[in-house]
Design an enzyme around this catalytic site. Structure first.
Site, PDB file in Angstrom:
ATOM      1  N   ARG A  11      40.270  46.396  43.348  1.00 18.35           N
ATOM      2  CA  ARG A  11      41.257  47.081  42.490  1.00 18.35           C
ATOM      3  C   ARG A  11      40.733  47.363  41.078  1.00 18.35           C
ATOM      4  O   ARG A  11      41.278  48.228  40.393  1.00 18.35           O
ATOM      5  CB  ARG A  11      42.562  46.274  42.435  1.00 18.35           C
ATOM      6  CG  ARG A  11      43.332  46.376  43.742  1.00 18.35           C
ATOM      7  CD  ARG A  11      44.683  45.701  43.704  1.00 18.35           C
ATOM      8  NE  ARG A  11      45.381  45.955  44.959  1.00 18.35           N
ATOM      9  CZ  ARG A  11      46.364  45.206  45.447  1.00 18.35           C
ATOM     10  NH1 ARG A  11      46.779  44.142  44.786  1.00 18.35           N
ATOM     11  NH2 ARG A  11      46.938  45.519  46.590  1.00 18.35           N
ATOM     12  N   ASP A  14      49.510  40.913  41.420  1.00 16.89           N
ATOM     13  CA  ASP A  14      49.751  42.138  42.195  1.00 16.89           C
ATOM     14  C   ASP A  14      50.254  43.291  41.325  1.00 16.89           C
ATOM     15  O   ASP A  14      50.274  44.443  41.772  1.00 16.89           O
ATOM     16  CB  ASP A  14      50.771  41.867  43.314  1.00 16.89           C
ATOM     17  CG  ASP A  14      50.184  40.961  44.387  1.00 16.89           C
ATOM     18  OD1 ASP A  14      48.951  40.895  44.509  1.00 16.89           O
ATOM     19  OD2 ASP A  14      50.978  40.313  45.102  1.00 16.89           O
ATOM     20  N   SER A  30      44.974  30.877  44.484  1.00 18.39           N
ATOM     21  CA  SER A  30      45.436  31.623  45.645  1.00 18.39           C
ATOM     22  C   SER A  30      46.577  30.906  46.360  1.00 18.39           C
ATOM     23  O   SER A  30      46.389  29.827  46.934  1.00 18.39           O
ATOM     24  CB  SER A  30      44.277  31.842  46.631  1.00 18.39           C
ATOM     25  OG  SER A  30      44.793  32.296  47.864  1.00 18.39           O
TER      26      SER A  30
HETATM   27  C1  S3P Z   1      50.342  36.339  48.222  1.00 19.44           C
HETATM   28  C2  S3P Z   1      49.453  35.769  47.350  1.00 19.44           C
HETATM   29  C3  S3P Z   1      48.556  36.556  46.508  1.00 19.44           C
HETATM   30  C4  S3P Z   1      49.018  38.005  46.381  1.00 19.44           C
HETATM   31  C5  S3P Z   1      49.389  38.581  47.710  1.00 19.44           C
HETATM   32  C6  S3P Z   1      50.522  37.792  48.320  1.00 19.44           C
HETATM   33  C7  S3P Z   1      51.185  35.459  49.045  1.00 19.44           C
HETATM   34  O1  S3P Z   1      47.258  36.577  47.102  1.00 19.44           O
HETATM   35  O2  S3P Z   1      48.013  38.779  45.769  1.00 19.44           O
HETATM   36  O3  S3P Z   1      49.799  39.927  47.566  1.00 19.44           O
HETATM   37  O4  S3P Z   1      52.191  35.924  49.606  1.00 19.44           O
HETATM   38  O5  S3P Z   1      50.855  34.263  49.150  1.00 19.44           O
HETATM   39  P1  S3P Z   1      46.180  35.406  46.845  1.00 19.44           P
HETATM   40  O6  S3P Z   1      46.691  34.169  47.415  1.00 19.44           O
HETATM   41  O7  S3P Z   1      44.937  35.893  47.519  1.00 19.44           O
HETATM   42  O8  S3P Z   1      46.054  35.353  45.356  1.00 19.44           O
END
Ligand code: S3P
Length: 434
Positions: free
Chosen positions: A348, A317, A169
């Site tokens: 999802r 995403d 993440s």
């Molecule tokens: C993001 C990280 C991702 C992604 C989200 C945007 C970001 O989420 O799915 O749309 O900008 O850091 P996660 O960190 O939960 O994987």
């Protein structure tokens, strides 16, 4: 936000010519945050002013930062790391997990108390992943069952962060990096699987002392963020809908200019190329420490794919629209290691399984995987579960469906891609609002 908007897509033509994609959502959030914490005035151009990013912008205004908007250019008068002030009321993150988690890193290290909440989807999403590490380094956070709303109490006992994340993440990593900006000494944050590194790249661009060695980020706290103008690349996650659209709609031939092609975001292109896609990247360059390219896409006969492992975080995403591409192939695709998809704006895996089944596609899921046997879309009424990427994925499916596809509750497209529908109409595609 317009409530419960439903869209029908019908009788589509091929896609052609240049399509202009708005700025990157992840980078716009970060640019507003770091711009506000920088030491002076800067301009952010090609900003995404979608509902999610507007929530971040409004939050920093409430935290005492002067921010002006002129078209897609945002001018910020940064007040330095210690320039934020207490807000009058609770900060509202709307639908944005990125805002809630990243801002939490900043709020937990301020010398004032604050609180943050979100909409009915965001309050169900897991926050334990940031609460636990932030608390273990001294943050004082109160929450409801490790979810929003969260209250932050001013803490004067934060110690440098030494944290290894097992969850793939970028939001967790970035939340900790932003907290570390305020903590004296060296913080070290590492991860099992390398996730998008926009926070690290932007800090480096703004001359902050940060080093990145493979999966390990090291930074010194309490240094200066230099105010420098930021040009945001267009969002590859938004581009992905039109990349898949052009690939599956016969005779299409499109160009998408100025797209961010950070290697930690281009998993979708790598996989589509493996599926036989005609995609070409030209004019590759670097803007504000982010790789950017123009992308040409032509209709292609795609073949099924099996994917799993580290690639997943590089296209997390884009998985919903990739499932649409898989559903048009002749044969079976298997996508594994996708458990994180269950914690997005909707579950999802469930949303895509239910929608594709309604369109007559043979699909089987487990907790962590999805198996799709390609076929033809029958048309029908699909629930977006209020999730922007589910809504847009099924509208793209409508381009190759036998009968019209109606997608319910599409207002949330505004959270990431406010002119999505306008682009469809510019392409002479019939989109009806019901
Ligand atoms: C993001 C990280 C991702 C992604 C989200 C945007 C970001 O989420 O799915 O749309 O900008 O850091 P996660 O960190 O939960 O994987």
């Amino acid at each position: 936000m317009k409530e419960n908007l439903n869209l029908i897509i019908n009788n589509p033509k091929k896609l052609e010519g240049p399509i202009s994609i708005p700025g990157d959502k992840s980078i716009t959030h970060r640019a507003i945050m770091l711009g506000s914490l920088s030491d002076g005035q800067l301009k952010i151009s090609n900003s995404l002013l979608s509902e999610d990013c507007m929530r971040t912008l409004e939050a920093f205004r409430e935290l005492g930062i002067n921010i002006q908007i002129d078209d897609d250019t945002v001018t910020i008068l940064g007040k330095g790391l210690n320039g934020l002030s207490e807000t009058k009321s609770q900060i509202y993150a709307g639908n944005s997990g990125t805002m809630a988690r990243l801002l939490s890193g900043i709020l937990s290290t301020q010398n004032f108390n604050s609180s943050i909440s979100g909409d009915e989807s965001l309050v169900t999403r897991p926050m334990k992943r940031i609460i636990e590490p932030l608390e273990s380094f001294g943050a004082l956070i109160k929450s409801k069952d490790q979810k929003l709303p969260m209250n932050f109490k001013s803490s004067n006992s934060m110690k440098p962060i030494k944290y290894h994340s097992h969850i793939p993440s970028a939001q967790v990593k970035s939340s900790l990096i932003l907290a570390a900006l305020y903590i004296k000494g060296e913080s070290i944050i590492s991860e099992d699987i390398k996730t998008r590194d926009h926070t690290e790249r932007l800090l480096k661009y703004m001359e902050y002392p940060i080093s990145i060695d493979k999966k390990i980020v090291r930074l010194q706290g309490c240094k200066n963020i230099v105010a420098k103008d930021i040009d945001i690349p267009s969002d590859i996650s938004s581009a992905a809908f039109f990349i898949v659209a052009a690939l599956i709609k016969r005779d299409s031939d499109i160009t998408l200019n100025n797209i961010g092609v950070n290697p930690l975001r281009t998993g979708i292109i790598d996989i589509l190329l493996k599926m036989g896609a005609n995609i070409k990247l030209t004019n590759c360059r670097t803007i504000c420490n982010e790789p950017v390219a123009d992308i040409k896409v032509k209709y292609s006969q795609l073949t099924p794919i099996n994917i799993s492992g580290d690639i997943i975080s590089r296209l997390i995403d884009e998985l919903p629209v990739l499932f649409i591409a898989c559903a048009t192939c002749n044969g079976q695709s298997l996508v594994e290691d996708i458990h994180e998809l269950r914690y997005k704006e909707s579950d999802r895996i469930e949303a895509m399984e239910n929608g594709l089944k309604k369109l007559g596609i043979d699909i089987v899921s487990t907790e962590n995987s999805i198996k799709i046997t390609g076929g033809t879309f029958s048309g029908g009424i699909i629930d977006s579960y209020g999730d922007h990427r589910i809504a847009m994925s099924f509208l793209i499916a409508g381009l190759v469906s036998d009968k019209p596809i109606t997608v319910l509750n599409t207002s949330n497209i505004n959270t990431s891609f406010p002119n999505f529908e306008d682009i469809l109409r510019d392409q002479k595609i019939d989109v009806y609002t019901v």
